[in-house]
Design a protein around this motif. Sequence first.
Motif, PDB file in Angstrom:
ATOM      1  N   HIS A 177       0.822  -1.212   0.000  1.00 13.06           N
ATOM      2  CA  HIS A 177       0.000   0.000   0.000  1.00 13.06           C
ATOM      3  C   HIS A 177       0.856   1.263   0.000  1.00 13.06           C
ATOM      4  O   HIS A 177       0.327   2.366  -0.129  1.00 13.06           O
ATOM      5  N   ALA A 178       2.155   1.111   0.177  1.00 11.56           N
ATOM      6  CA  ALA A 178       3.033   2.279   0.199  1.00 11.56           C
ATOM      7  C   ALA A 178       4.133   2.183  -0.856  1.00 11.56           C
ATOM      8  O   ALA A 178       5.074   2.966  -0.836  1.00 11.56           O
ATOM      9  N   SER A 179       3.994   1.251  -1.788  1.00  6.09           N
ATOM     10  CA  SER A 179       5.079   0.944  -2.715  1.00  6.09           C
ATOM     11  C   SER A 179       5.470   2.118  -3.606  1.00  6.09           C
ATOM     12  O   SER A 179       6.619   2.237  -4.020  1.00  6.09           O
ATOM     13  N   ARG A 180       4.525   2.993  -3.908  1.00  8.35           N
ATOM     14  CA  ARG A 180       4.795   4.101  -4.820  1.00  8.35           C
ATOM     15  C   ARG A 180       4.866   5.453  -4.112  1.00  8.35           C
ATOM     16  O   ARG A 180       4.990   6.490  -4.764  1.00  8.35           O
ATOM     17  N   ASP A 181       4.798   5.456  -2.798  1.00  6.67           N
ATOM     18  CA  ASP A 181       4.648   6.722  -2.084  1.00  6.67           C
ATOM     19  C   ASP A 181       5.846   7.650  -2.227  1.00  6.67           C
ATOM     20  O   ASP A 181       5.674   8.866  -2.392  1.00  6.67           O
ATOM     21  N   TRP A 182       7.058   7.130  -2.154  1.00  9.76           N
ATOM     22  CA  TRP A 182       8.227   7.999  -2.282  1.00  9.76           C
ATOM     23  C   TRP A 182       8.288   8.625  -3.677  1.00  9.76           C
ATOM     24  O   TRP A 182       8.524   9.826  -3.820  1.00  9.76           O
ATOM     25  N   THR A 183       8.057   7.791  -4.694  1.00  9.06           N
ATOM     26  CA  THR A 183       8.091   8.293  -6.067  1.00  9.06           C
ATOM     27  C   THR A 183       7.028   9.361  -6.293  1.00  9.06           C
ATOM     28  O   THR A 183       7.289  10.423  -6.871  1.00  9.06           O
ATOM     29  N   THR A 184       5.826   9.095  -5.818  1.00  2.00           N
ATOM     30  CA  THR A 184       4.732  10.043  -6.006  1.00  2.00           C
ATOM     31  C   THR A 184       4.972  11.322  -5.215  1.00  2.00           C
ATOM     32  O   THR A 184       4.764  12.430  -5.730  1.00  2.00           O
ATOM     33  N   ALA A 185       5.416  11.180  -3.981  1.00  2.00           N
ATOM     34  CA  ALA A 185       5.669  12.362  -3.166  1.00  2.00           C
ATOM     35  C   ALA A 185       6.709  13.262  -3.814  1.00  2.00           C
ATOM     36  O   ALA A 185       6.548  14.490  -3.859  1.00  2.00           O
ATOM     37  N   ARG A 186       7.750  12.673  -4.340  1.00  2.71           N
ATOM     38  CA  ARG A 186       8.802  13.473  -4.979  1.00  2.71           C
ATOM     39  C   ARG A 186       8.253  14.173  -6.224  1.00  2.71           C
ATOM     40  O   ARG A 186       8.545  15.343  -6.472  1.00  2.71           O
ATOM     41  N   ALA A 187       7.427  13.474  -7.001  1.00  2.00           N
ATOM     42  CA  ALA A 187       6.895  14.044  -8.243  1.00  2.00           C
ATOM     43  C   ALA A 187       5.958  15.211  -7.964  1.00  2.00           C
ATOM     44  O   ALA A 187       6.038  16.254  -8.615  1.00  2.00           O
ATOM     45  N   VAL A 188       5.066  15.067  -6.986  1.00  2.02           N
ATOM     46  CA  VAL A 188       4.076  16.126  -6.760  1.00  2.02           C
ATOM     47  C   VAL A 188       4.641  17.262  -5.925  1.00  2.02           C
ATOM     48  O   VAL A 188       4.255  18.419  -6.098  1.00  2.02           O
ATOM     49  N   TYR A 189       5.566  16.963  -5.032  1.00  2.00           N
ATOM     50  CA  TYR A 189       6.133  18.015  -4.189  1.00  2.00           C
ATOM     51  C   TYR A 189       7.078  18.911  -4.988  1.00  2.00           C
ATOM     52  O   TYR A 189       7.184  20.103  -4.725  1.00  2.00           O
ATOM     53  N   ALA A 190       7.731  18.324  -5.990  1.00  3.62           N
ATOM     54  CA  ALA A 190       8.687  19.091  -6.794  1.00  3.62           C
ATOM     55  C   ALA A 190       8.001  19.852  -7.924  1.00  3.62           C
ATOM     56  O   ALA A 190       8.630  20.658  -8.610  1.00  3.62           O
ATOM     57  N   ASP A 191       6.712  19.613  -8.142  1.00  5.54           N
ATOM     58  CA  ASP A 191       5.986  20.261  -9.220  1.00  5.54           C
ATOM     59  C   ASP A 191       5.863  21.753  -8.924  1.00  5.54           C
ATOM     60  O   ASP A 191       5.267  22.154  -7.921  1.00  5.54           O
ATOM     61  N   PRO A 192       6.411  22.630  -9.789  1.00  8.17           N
ATOM     62  CA  PRO A 192       6.404  24.061  -9.503  1.00  8.17           C
ATOM     63  C   PRO A 192       5.073  24.767  -9.773  1.00  8.17           C
ATOM     64  O   PRO A 192       4.898  25.924  -9.435  1.00  8.17           O
ATOM     65  N   ARG A 193       4.111  24.065 -10.416  1.00 12.61           N
ATOM     66  CA  ARG A 193       2.851  24.705 -10.740  1.00 12.61           C
ATOM     67  C   ARG A 193       2.042  25.016  -9.483  1.00 12.61           C
ATOM     68  O   ARG A 193       2.118  24.305  -8.488  1.00 12.61           O
ATOM     69  N   VAL A 194       1.263  26.059  -9.549  1.00 17.94           N
ATOM     70  CA  VAL A 194       0.362  26.393  -8.448  1.00 17.94           C
ATOM     71  C   VAL A 194      -0.925  25.613  -8.663  1.00 17.94           C
ATOM     72  O   VAL A 194      -1.573  25.705  -9.716  1.00 17.94           O
ATOM     73  N   LEU A 195      -1.291  24.817  -7.666  1.00 11.13           N
ATOM     74  CA  LEU A 195      -2.518  24.030  -7.765  1.00 11.13           C
ATOM     75  C   LEU A 195      -3.696  24.907  -7.341  1.00 11.13           C
ATOM     76  O   LEU A 195      -3.801  25.296  -6.167  1.00 11.13           O
TER      77      LEU A 195
END
Length: 328
Positions: free
Chosen positions: A306-324
């Motif tokens: 249930h946590a297998s992709r969490d590091w990858t996803t966290a890095r991708a969305v946290y580094a995204d410079p766009r304003v949500l």
Amino acid sequence: MKPKFRELVTASGLDVVTEPLDEAVVLAALQKLHGLSGRLERIASEKDETFVLHTADARYLVKVSGEAWEDLALQTAVLRHLERTAPELPVPVVKSGVDGADLHDIASGRSLRVLSFLPGEPLAESAADPEPFGRWHGQLTRALAGFPGKRTLLWDLRHLGALVPLLDTVDGPHRTLAQEVLAEFAFRVRPGELETQLVHNDMSPHNLLVDARGELAGILDFGDVLTTAVIFDLAIALSNLLDADATDPWAAPLAWLRGYLQIRPVAEEELALLPLLATARLLQRALIASWRARRDPARAEYVLSHASRDWTTARAVYADPRVLEVGR
């Protein structure tokens, strides 16, 4: 004083590693306490020992748990509350024992509960549009408003800072990301100033069932219910929909959010925290899963899956410079 990591582990019932209970003991308890007999099918779960009981004419969900009695009583009371006040929500129905009680002590200090079995496939395995499920989430949150239920739980994002000791267990890049998220969370999030009520606290596509038409058939797993910030509960749902491999990782979460806001408004200043809170939830799950896998090897495959992709996803969305621009 804020609880420390070890205190939260104990309060959450995660410090005891138990051996699986003999199914014959469970069957005997079901016969004695509920007048039920049949075949048990064990299914994977995070903390409880969970089974499907196949009787001659029905199926039931059977949960055997070592959690504190008051926590199990709260989970059961929430289901009873929803059964009475929000019958449109497809949640498991609690089955009382022959003595009228909903919860029973059985062998080895564990407690037994029996719930109705809800058929369907997990939303996680469906291509259904997330927006209607956001509306259902909003309805559930609204139905839980005013219900009392304070408890201390490691999975409460209020206690994210207590995970700092776990940073020593992760490698350089993961540690750097975790430090950045923890620092921003501590700087921007003031839990005492956020709208608070009892919430599901684990809204996930794995905890929602859909029928053959792709419509909601069940809302499962009330094991983490507690009173905390409503925006934390919403962030948990969005974090579970983030997809680092998608062209827009936020597409599905924002569809869910649009549905939710049609039912349950949220203050704009709280909505602005969602990108950070969703990333914080991914970090929380990754750190706790890694710790739990080492503590309880028998459940390692389940918690890590249930946590297998969490590091990858966290890095991708946290580094995204766009304003949500949430909620607009």
